[in-house]
Write an enzyme that holds these catalytic residues in place. Structure first.
Site, PDB file in Angstrom:
ATOM      1  N   GLY A  27      47.935  34.175  26.674  1.00  0.00           N
ATOM      2  CA  GLY A  27      47.158  33.156  27.202  1.00  0.00           C
ATOM      3  C   GLY A  27      46.341  33.249  28.531  1.00  0.00           C
ATOM      4  N   GLY A  28      46.004  32.091  28.929  1.00  0.00           N
ATOM      5  CA  GLY A  28      44.990  32.230  30.202  1.00  0.00           C
ATOM      6  C   GLY A  28      46.026  32.643  31.339  1.00  0.00           C
ATOM      7  CG  MET A  29      49.211  31.065  34.399  1.00  0.00           C
ATOM      8  SD  MET A  29      49.905  29.356  34.638  1.00  0.00           S
ATOM      9  CE  MET A  29      51.187  29.288  33.521  1.00  0.00           C
ATOM     10  N   GLY A  30      49.510  34.061  31.296  1.00  0.00           N
ATOM     11  CA  GLY A  30      50.433  34.917  31.342  1.00  0.00           C
ATOM     12  C   GLY A  30      50.597  35.616  29.838  1.00  0.00           C
TER      13      GLY A  30
ATOM     14  CB  VAL B 150      54.562  35.851  25.301  1.00  0.00           C
ATOM     15  CG1 VAL B 150      56.056  35.920  24.810  1.00  0.00           C
ATOM     16  CG2 VAL B 150      54.237  34.398  26.084  1.00  0.00           C
TER      17      VAL B 150
ATOM     18  CE  LYS C 187      54.231  30.845  29.661  1.00  0.00           C
ATOM     19  NZ  LYS C 187      54.238  29.506  29.367  1.00  0.00           N
TER      20      LYS C 187
ATOM     21  CG  ASP D  97      49.904  21.649  26.146  1.00  0.00           C
ATOM     22  OD1 ASP D  97      48.669  21.091  25.484  1.00  0.00           O
ATOM     23  OD2 ASP D  97      49.671  22.820  26.178  1.00  0.00           O
TER      24      ASP D  97
END
Length: 870
Positions: free
Chosen positions: A33-36, A38, A53, A150
């Site tokens: 994703g945009g941050m991390g 997995v 993650k 979310d």
């Protein structure tokens, strides 16, 4: 603003995966994703697969680190089979001095709910089962004060258990918020955290969030899972356009997305997707119970009858098939196995919307043959019939309404709108000697629209039959689910019915006497199955009590209601009558039990909240009383609910807030005399004696109850008009000889007139009738009496108990100051006098000899001496 709706990336080999720990061997990349990122990894120690993650190396801002650390803290608190578990947290320092954080989580071998919906064709039972599981996981998070923020189909993972059944797991708490932690701005990089299609309207608008925000998101998941469509359409026009639809446009009706949806499911989806959080279910547990009941019924019912059976059971539609009735009964029996909590949870969804109904003045044109007051009696009969029809309706409450003289029709409707009335009843009669044509209308005050109407003709010598027909016809103007059934005619003789109407006429004219109560008591003995008599008896007894404070009126009403129960009068009516009486007198235990019972019925919530507020107000729990009163006023901003809010504000010492509430109430309801009386109390306690007198004397003299008169007597007392005060106090005591409060006021007046022995006689009378120290009010006056009679240790002991129970109560503090002054405990007396002065109580209240004695004592503070000493 960055608003994403990302999909999970496919599994791929981890060719450049870092080695995060000797314990975990990374095998492949699951997604990014945009941050991390997995990863799929092997836990070498426990020999199990895990998901790791890890924060991306280029996501180096403090904000990103805060988010993943926040997720770790929140996941560490969660331990539920429907939430992805956290196993470990890995942290180390990079070569460039930066920090690396990774979460080791339970690995779910499966897919996201969105992908599962695309790939499978589940039946309704499987869908409901997954929704039940999501509710259970969500409830555990909410119980810990955690809001996901979310919740969407991509953040629900679906695996299979040993039986091959789908299991839902909530994941990705990266932007979750804990209500128990200090508020942190985790989206400081000018981003709106979350996915727009999953956000609640309040989240999009940046408002404060609670658990009900997640329930809106749950509603979007349930809607798509059950109907195959999204409630606000596809996100194909941009994030801002979607945000506008979610916050402003209604969702697509579930019936439009799935024509065959069972009506209870449609109701549930509508409630979950309500724009206003207060209109949604209050917890995920309640939603779970609703899904669970439907799931159980679906398993028991044959598929061909599933939809029809649910609709019949929960919307009161008639079932034509005998075979279907048998199935329905079997389903109900099976449903009882679930739990009583599940049943009432479902009732939360199918509860009828509350109706607050007012009766407008009856209009009569033409002449009626008979006595001189025949027209007036007919008007009274019709008005009472309209008012009594409300007792034939579920989820409905009668709102008192008396328009100003000469007020036109539109102005009356405007006043009803201000009172929060949902339905107004209006009757117009065209009479010609012995015949009257009556037209009954059910109006919507909000838009002046006629919702329903009915008309019929009656003969003026058959008014009893006309009264029953008017009540039944009026009740039938409302939807079938609200109706309890028609009243059966229970006639009186013509002479007795005339006497009955005479009493009602005097009640409306506010000219009642105890003879009227005796008249109704006699009529109830003659006609014990006449429902109207019991309603009128209760109203008359209550009004007499308000006027003179004599509790025997309330006892008579309760005896009448008990008789009604024996003669088959519906419990739905007698319970409401009892609650009304319990709310006026000292019946705390009976009240508590009855209101608990009524909370499981169709009584409107605002009415029960009002009753709760009154209960706590009488018990001295003003914080709770204010909470319930405020909630009641929000649901139904009636004059009574606003007035009740002000009473709790005043009793808590919040005079300014109470004054604002009362002035706003009077502005909207200029003839709500109770608000004038309460405003007089505020001004009285603040020493604005002329303003207080003006407020109270604005009330017509014949409408001043004994308490209002008592306050006027206090005003005269503080104005040093002791003889005038004593005259009013004696008048009150003559009509209510057991009023302890009045006895204490009379004693105070005698003290100021120098008539000490007469004052002591009043204090002795108080002791004779205050044996029960458990009673809050009686204990207060007993302490004062004991102190004045020299029994100081007992007086102090009672005062201390009262202070522990209600330390912020203005009157308890005032009594304590007086008791300590009489006991020559000058420091304690000074403390309470100074505290009351700081709260705004005026110096005039401390003119009694007991308070004045402190002026010569060294323990008296400068503030106290300057304020109260002559």
């Amino acid at each position: 603003m960055d608003i994403a709706d990302s999909e999970v990336a496919p599994q791929s080999p981890a060719t450049d995966a870092p080695q995060l720990s000797d314990r975990y061997q990374i095998q492949s990349t699951l997604g990014a994703g945009g941050m991390g990122v997995v990863y799929l990894a092997e836990d070498l120690k426990l020999q199990r697969r895990v998901a790791i993650k890890r924060l991306k190396a280029d996501a180096a801002s403090d904000n990103a680190h805060q988010r993943i650390q926040q997720e770790a803290r929140l996941l560490a608190q969660l331990n539920h089979p429907n939430i992805v578990a956290l196993h470990d947290v890995l942290e180390d320092t990079l070569d460039n001095g930066g920090r690396s954080v990774a979460l080791v989580m339970e690995y779910i071998e499966g897919t996201t709910l969105r992908a599962w919906m695309r790939e499978r064709t589940p039946n309704l039972q499987q869908k409901l089962s997954l929704l039940m599981q999501i509710c259970q996981g969500l409830q555990q998070a909410h119980d810990l004060g955690i809001i996901h923020r979310d919740l969407k189909s991509d953040n629900i993972l679906i695996a299979e258990n040993a039986k091959g059944e789908p299991v839902a797991k909530i994941t990705d708490f990266g932007i979750a918020k804990s209500q128990q932690l200090d508020e942190q701005t985790l989206t400081a990089e000018n981003q709106l955290a979350g996915t727009i299609t999953a956000m609640s309207p309040e989240q999009i608008l940046g408002k404060a969030l609670d658990a009900r925000s997640d329930l809106f998101s749950l509603g979007t998941i349930a809607y798509e899972l059950l109907t195959g469509s999204r409630p606000f359409g596809k996100n194909d026009t941009g994030a801002l356009a979607m945000a506008h639809r979610v916050t402003n446009d209604p969702h697509t009706p579930p019936q439009q997305a799935w024509a065959g949806i069972p009506e209870p499911l449609a109701i549930l989806l509508d409630k979950l997707l309500a724009k206003d959080p207060s209109q949604r279910p209050q917890s995920a547990q309640i939603v779970y119970q609703g899904f669970a009941l439907l799931h159980k019924q679906g398993l028991e019912a044959e598929s061909e009858d599933y939809t029809a059976t649910l609709t019949d059971l929960f919307t009161h539609h008639k079932i034509k098939s005998r075979r279907r009735w048998q199935r329905a009964l079997a389903i109900v029996a099976a449903a009882l196995v679930l739990s009583i909590g599940g049943y009432w949870g479902w009732k939360e969804f199918t509860r009828l919307e509350p109706q607050y109904i007012a009766v407008m003045p009856v209009e009569i044109n033409g002449e009626i043959r008979g006595e001189q007051n025949a027209k007036a009696l007919t008007r009274t009969m019709v008005r009472q019939a309209l008012m009594n029809s409300v007792s034939q309706l579920k989820a409905s409450a009668l709102v008192s309404f008396e328009p100003k003289v000469g007020q036109d029709f539109e102005a009356q409707l405007q006043k009803l709108r201000d009172k929060g009335v949902t339905d107004a009843l209006f009757a117009r009669l065209e009479c010609a000697e012995v015949r009257c044509e009556i037209e009954i209308q059910r109006l919507a005050p909000q838009d002046s629209r006629i919702k329903q109407q009915e008309s019929f003709t009656f003969l003026t010598d058959k008014v009893q039959e006309a009264q029953y027909r008017t009540s039944n016809s009026t009740a039938n103007l409302f939807a079938l689910p609200y109706q309890r059934g028609d009243l059966s005619l229970a006639t009186m003789s013509d002479g007795d019915y005339k006497r009955y109407l005479d009493v009602l006429s005097r009640m409306e004219a506010k000219e009642l006497s105890e003879n009227d109560l005796s008249e109704l008591f006699t009529l109830s003995n003659r006609y014990p199955r006449n429902i109207y008599i019991y309603q009128s008896f209760t109203d008359v007894a209550a009004r007499l009590f308000v006027l003179d404070g004599n509790t025997t009126h309330l006892e008579s009403a309760l005896q009448s209601i008990e008789k009604a129960n024996k003669f088959g009068i519906p419990k739905s009516l007698t319970s409401r009558l009892k609650l009304f009486i319990y709310g006026l007198g000292d019946y705390s235990d009976q009240y508590e039990q009855l209101i608990s019972d009524l909370e499981t019925t169709d009584v409107p919530l605002a009415e029960l909240l009002s009753e709760r507020a009154r209960y706590h107000y009488r018990a001295g729990n003003y914080e709770s009383g204010l909470k319930y009163a405020t909630e009641a006023a929000e649901l139904n901003p009636s004059a009574d609910n606003l007035h009740l809010t002000a009473l709790n504000q005043i009793a808590s010492g919040n005079y300014d807030e109470g004054r604002i509430t009362l002035n706003e109430t009077i502005k909207v309801f200029p003839e709500h005399w109770s608000s004038y009386s309460a405003l007089g109390v505020i001004e009285l306690e603040n020493g604005n004696l002329e303003t207080a007198e003006q407020a109270i004397t604005s009330i017509p003299e014949n409408l001043r109850g004994w308490r209002t008169k008592s306050n006027l007597g206090v005003i005269y007392f503080l104005q040093k008009k002791y003889s005038e005060a004593l005259l009013i106090q004696q008048e009150i005591l003559n009509s209510n000889p057991d009023s302890i409060e009045t006895m204490e006021e009379i004693a105070s007046s005698h003290l100021m007139l120098g008539e000490n022995e007469m004052a002591m006689n009043q204090y002795r009378k108080i002791l004779e009738i205050t044996d029960d120290e458990e009673d809050f009010e009686e204990s207060r006056y007993k302490a004062i009496a004991l102190a004045n009679l020299g029994e100081l240790n007992d007086a102090i002991a009672i005062s201390n108990r009262l202070l522990k129970k209600a330390a912020d109560d203005t009157y308890i503090q005032y009594n304590a100051g007086q008791v300590y002054a009489l006991a020559e405990e000058w420091s304690s007396a000074n403390y309470y006098i100074e505290r009351l002065l700081e709260q705004g109580m005026s110096a005039e209240w401390f003119s009694l000899p007991a308070f004045q004695r402190i002026c010569t004592q060294p323990q008296a503070s400068r503030n106290v001496k300057n304020a109260i000493c002559r």
